[in-house]
Design an enzyme around this catalytic site. Structure first.
Site, PDB file in Angstrom:
ATOM      1  N   HIS A 204     120.610  36.713  -8.102  1.00 20.72           N
ATOM      2  CA  HIS A 204     120.605  35.525  -8.975  1.00 20.72           C
ATOM      3  C   HIS A 204     119.225  34.881  -8.835  1.00 20.72           C
ATOM      4  O   HIS A 204     119.188  33.820  -9.540  1.00 20.72           O
ATOM      5  CB  HIS A 204     121.634  34.675  -8.840  1.00 20.72           C
TER       6      HIS A 204
HETATM    7  C1  UD1 Z   1     121.214  27.364  -7.609  1.00 17.03           C
HETATM    8  C2  UD1 Z   1     119.845  27.209  -6.612  1.00 17.03           C
HETATM    9  C3  UD1 Z   1     119.591  28.341  -5.825  1.00 17.03           C
HETATM   10  C4  UD1 Z   1     120.628  28.834  -5.173  1.00 17.03           C
HETATM   11  C5  UD1 Z   1     121.954  29.235  -6.045  1.00 17.03           C
HETATM   12  C6  UD1 Z   1     123.096  29.428  -5.398  1.00 17.03           C
HETATM   13  C7  UD1 Z   1     118.243  25.440  -7.331  1.00 17.03           C
HETATM   14  C8  UD1 Z   1     116.759  25.589  -7.908  1.00 17.03           C
HETATM   15  N1  UD1 Z   1     118.820  26.735  -7.422  1.00 17.03           N
HETATM   16  O1  UD1 Z   1     120.663  28.516  -8.476  1.00 17.03           O
HETATM   17  O2  UD1 Z   1     118.382  27.888  -4.857  1.00 17.03           O
HETATM   18  O3  UD1 Z   1     120.419  30.022  -4.417  1.00 17.03           O
HETATM   19  O4  UD1 Z   1     122.104  27.777  -6.699  1.00 17.03           O
HETATM   20  O5  UD1 Z   1     124.042  30.228  -6.206  1.00 17.03           O
HETATM   21  O6  UD1 Z   1     118.670  24.637  -7.005  1.00 17.03           O
HETATM   22  N2  UD1 Z   1     126.011  28.393 -14.054  1.00 17.03           N
HETATM   23  C9  UD1 Z   1     127.444  28.701 -14.402  1.00 17.03           C
HETATM   24  N3  UD1 Z   1     128.517  27.815 -13.800  1.00 17.03           N
HETATM   25  C10 UD1 Z   1     128.041  27.231 -12.627  1.00 17.03           C
HETATM   26  C11 UD1 Z   1     126.604  27.149 -12.331  1.00 17.03           C
HETATM   27  C12 UD1 Z   1     125.680  27.974 -13.097  1.00 17.03           C
HETATM   28  O7  UD1 Z   1     127.732  29.077 -15.320  1.00 17.03           O
HETATM   29  O8  UD1 Z   1     128.769  26.782 -12.030  1.00 17.03           O
HETATM   30  C13 UD1 Z   1     124.990  29.002 -14.987  1.00 17.03           C
HETATM   31  C14 UD1 Z   1     124.331  28.526 -15.972  1.00 17.03           C
HETATM   32  O9  UD1 Z   1     124.264  29.102 -17.048  1.00 17.03           O
HETATM   33  C15 UD1 Z   1     123.107  27.894 -15.453  1.00 17.03           C
HETATM   34  C16 UD1 Z   1     122.647  28.899 -14.593  1.00 17.03           C
HETATM   35  O10 UD1 Z   1     123.830  29.543 -14.215  1.00 17.03           O
HETATM   36  O11 UD1 Z   1     122.311  27.261 -16.333  1.00 17.03           O
HETATM   37  C17 UD1 Z   1     121.638  28.752 -13.215  1.00 17.03           C
HETATM   38  O12 UD1 Z   1     122.438  27.277 -12.492  1.00 17.03           O
HETATM   39  P1  UD1 Z   1     121.360  26.546 -11.659  1.00 17.03           P
HETATM   40  O13 UD1 Z   1     122.553  25.688 -10.884  1.00 17.03           O
HETATM   41  O14 UD1 Z   1     120.403  25.907 -12.587  1.00 17.03           O
HETATM   42  O15 UD1 Z   1     120.665  27.582 -10.546  1.00 17.03           O
HETATM   43  P2  UD1 Z   1     121.279  28.615  -9.912  1.00 17.03           P
HETATM   44  O16 UD1 Z   1     120.661  30.102 -10.386  1.00 17.03           O
HETATM   45  O17 UD1 Z   1     122.853  28.594  -9.845  1.00 17.03           O
HETATM   46  N1  UDP Z   2     129.304  34.805  -2.061  1.00 22.95           N
HETATM   47  C1  UDP Z   2     130.646  34.583  -2.296  1.00 22.95           C
HETATM   48  N2  UDP Z   2     131.163  35.467  -3.507  1.00 22.95           N
HETATM   49  C2  UDP Z   2     130.298  36.041  -4.121  1.00 22.95           C
HETATM   50  C3  UDP Z   2     128.958  36.079  -3.989  1.00 22.95           C
HETATM   51  C4  UDP Z   2     128.387  35.430  -2.738  1.00 22.95           C
HETATM   52  O1  UDP Z   2     131.624  33.797  -1.761  1.00 22.95           O
HETATM   53  O2  UDP Z   2     130.601  36.579  -5.225  1.00 22.95           O
HETATM   54  C5  UDP Z   2     128.826  33.962  -0.759  1.00 22.95           C
HETATM   55  C6  UDP Z   2     128.249  34.554   0.208  1.00 22.95           C
HETATM   56  O3  UDP Z   2     129.293  35.049   0.876  1.00 22.95           O
HETATM   57  C7  UDP Z   2     127.071  33.645   0.782  1.00 22.95           C
HETATM   58  C8  UDP Z   2     126.820  32.692  -0.443  1.00 22.95           C
HETATM   59  O4  UDP Z   2     127.943  32.747  -1.264  1.00 22.95           O
HETATM   60  O5  UDP Z   2     127.836  32.896   1.684  1.00 22.95           O
HETATM   61  C9  UDP Z   2     125.605  32.935  -0.890  1.00 22.95           C
HETATM   62  O6  UDP Z   2     125.259  32.173  -1.966  1.00 22.95           O
HETATM   63  P1  UDP Z   2     124.457  32.513  -3.090  1.00 22.95           P
HETATM   64  O7  UDP Z   2     123.930  33.834  -3.182  1.00 22.95           O
HETATM   65  O8  UDP Z   2     124.908  31.905  -4.320  1.00 22.95           O
HETATM   66  O9  UDP Z   2     123.001  31.683  -2.794  1.00 22.95           O
HETATM   67  P2  UDP Z   2     121.802  31.451  -1.621  1.00 22.95           P
HETATM   68  O10 UDP Z   2     122.453  31.724  -0.405  1.00 22.95           O
HETATM   69  O11 UDP Z   2     120.634  32.761  -2.020  1.00 22.95           O
HETATM   70  O12 UDP Z   2     121.235  30.222  -1.621  1.00 22.95           O
END
Ligand code: UD1
Ligand code: UDP
Length: 377
Positions: A204
């Protein structure tokens, strides 16, 4: 009073050991959810799986550009902090929620504790690297997971007395939920998978999935792995990635794509995978803790410990390199040491925070704050 600020999936998981400690010790605390993540499978699913209490506040900030999201979080958090006057604000990790939470608190002269401080990829093109650096430099209590993280903080001139090496709360979360996951989750059976008979994937990172070439290359690499080993490739897909796959019109041949899954189910899939391919920070740590080989779909990592112990390797996004790294890592036996601590990080952090008393909104000198941390440890 402790304010626990969180907003995304990994923050809910990694804050859960601290929340449980606060509950068990009957401490005065509240949870502030920014609403950065809001879809059921990125948010509520984790409160249910981990049986966490409801947040007292949810700012519902939702998605947007970095500036839009960060500014909404800043404004919303400030209002709550002015009203609640907590002694310390705790943030965890490197998201926009973390940077905005730390900044709002620091400007109100409320002490900030940064859980998972000191991680560095040394790559400022990552939004997370900017968030980490800012949060670390305005925090009063830096809870570093490892000695490497402590060293990075010291190298940036952060006072030694503000830093405490605690281990990473993900170890607590894995230890606390591994057995529950074995009992309660049935995902292997549901998906018809054999232990060690499949690959697991998550991806992601903005720099990977928002870039059509990188995303196509990663998917080509996954397809090559599927062809080479004739094993299922299971990909619970982050909503950001699903959106970009649809936008770029990419098809995934032979890859089992599904919605993101709950933590208990994910732990079960991770523990039994033959190997995991990921660009997630938390997943690099968990595979290392669980003894499952990991191939990281990035050029760098802020989790160098996973590579040093032999649990992880960096493949980047080139499809041939991804296949080569999988071949290389399949030989690993999983018996490496866990560099992230003994699962007591949550308890240690809660002990330190539980002893802090602030005189909101007076400014405390950094030496006064620092001596507090020293005394409390
Ligand atoms: C964010 C964090 C990233 C973290 C990740 C965990 C920042 C800059 N990024 O990235 O460091 O690793 O969360 O998963 O803070 N969306 C949904 N539903 C949700 C959330 C997001 O549909 O509940 C979609 C939307 O289209 C949104 C996109 O995901 O625009 C990105 O969401 P965003 O919170 O901006 O960043 P993440 O990629 O989730
Ligand atoms: N995770 C989860 N379900 C999923 C994918 C990830 O529960 O389908 C959990 C995973 O075990 C880990 C956390 O989400 O603890 C990692 O989150 P993510 O990869 O979104 O963010 P990052 O760690 O890169 O910030």
């Amino acid at each position: 009073m402790i304010a626990i600020v969180l907003g995304t999936r990994p923050e809910i998981i990694k804050m859960s050991p601290i929340i449980r400690e606060c509950e068990a010790r009957n401490l005065d605390y509240f949870i502030l959810h920014t609403g950065q993540h809001y879809s059921y499978e990125m948010d509520r699913a984790f409160f249910e799986d981990l049986e966490l209490p409801e947040p007292k506040y949810n700012l519902d900030v939702g998605s947007g550009t970095h500036a839009e999201q960060t500014s909404r979080i800043l404004t919303g958090i400030e209002k709550v902090l002015v009203q609640e006057k907590p002694d310390i604000v705790l943030v965890q990790g490197d998201t926009n929620t973390v940077m905005a939470g730390a900044l709002a608190a620091a400007k109100l002269h409320i002490r900030v504790g940064h859980v998972e401080a000191g991680l560095r990829s040394f790559d400022r093109t990552m939004p997370e690297e900017i968030n980490r650096v800012v949060a670390d430099h305005i925090s009063d209590y830096l809870f570093a997971p490892t000695e490497t993280a402590r060293r990075y903080l010291q190298n940036e001139g952060i006072e030694e007395s503000k830093i405490c090496v605690t281990g990473n709360t993900i170890v607590d979360a894995v230890f606390q939920n591994r057995e529950i996951s074995k009992r309660r989750a049935d995902i292997l059976k549901d998906l018809g998978l054999e232990p060690k008979g499949y690959f697991l994937v998550t991806s992601h990172r903005q720099e990977n999935v928002d870039n059509p070439d990188n995303l196509r290359n990663i998917i080509a690499g996954l397809e090559a792995v599927h062809r080479e080993y004739s094993l299922p490739v299971i990909f619970p897909m982050h909503p950001r990635t699903r959106k970009m796959v649809e936008q770029f019109g990419i098809s995934l041949d032979g890859i089992s794509v599904m919605n993101p899954i709950g933590f208990l189910e994910f732990l079960q899939l991770e523990s039994n995978a033959r190997l995991v391919l990921t660009d997630s920070g938390g997943v690099q740590e968990e595979t290392c803790i669980l003894g499952v080989p990991c191939v990281t779909l990035r050029e760098n990592t802020e989790r160098p410990e996973t590579i040093e112990v032999g649990a992880n390797v960096l493949a980047g996004t080139d499809s041939a390199e991804i296949l080569r790294c999988v071949q290389h890592m399949l030989d690993r036996n999983g018996r490496w040491p866990n560099p992230y601590g003994d699962g007591t990080a949550g308890s240690m952090i809660t002990t330190i925070c539980g002893g802090i008393r602030g005189d909101f909104p007076q400014l405390h000198s950094s030496s006064e704050k620092a001596s507090n941390l020293g005394e409390l440890i």
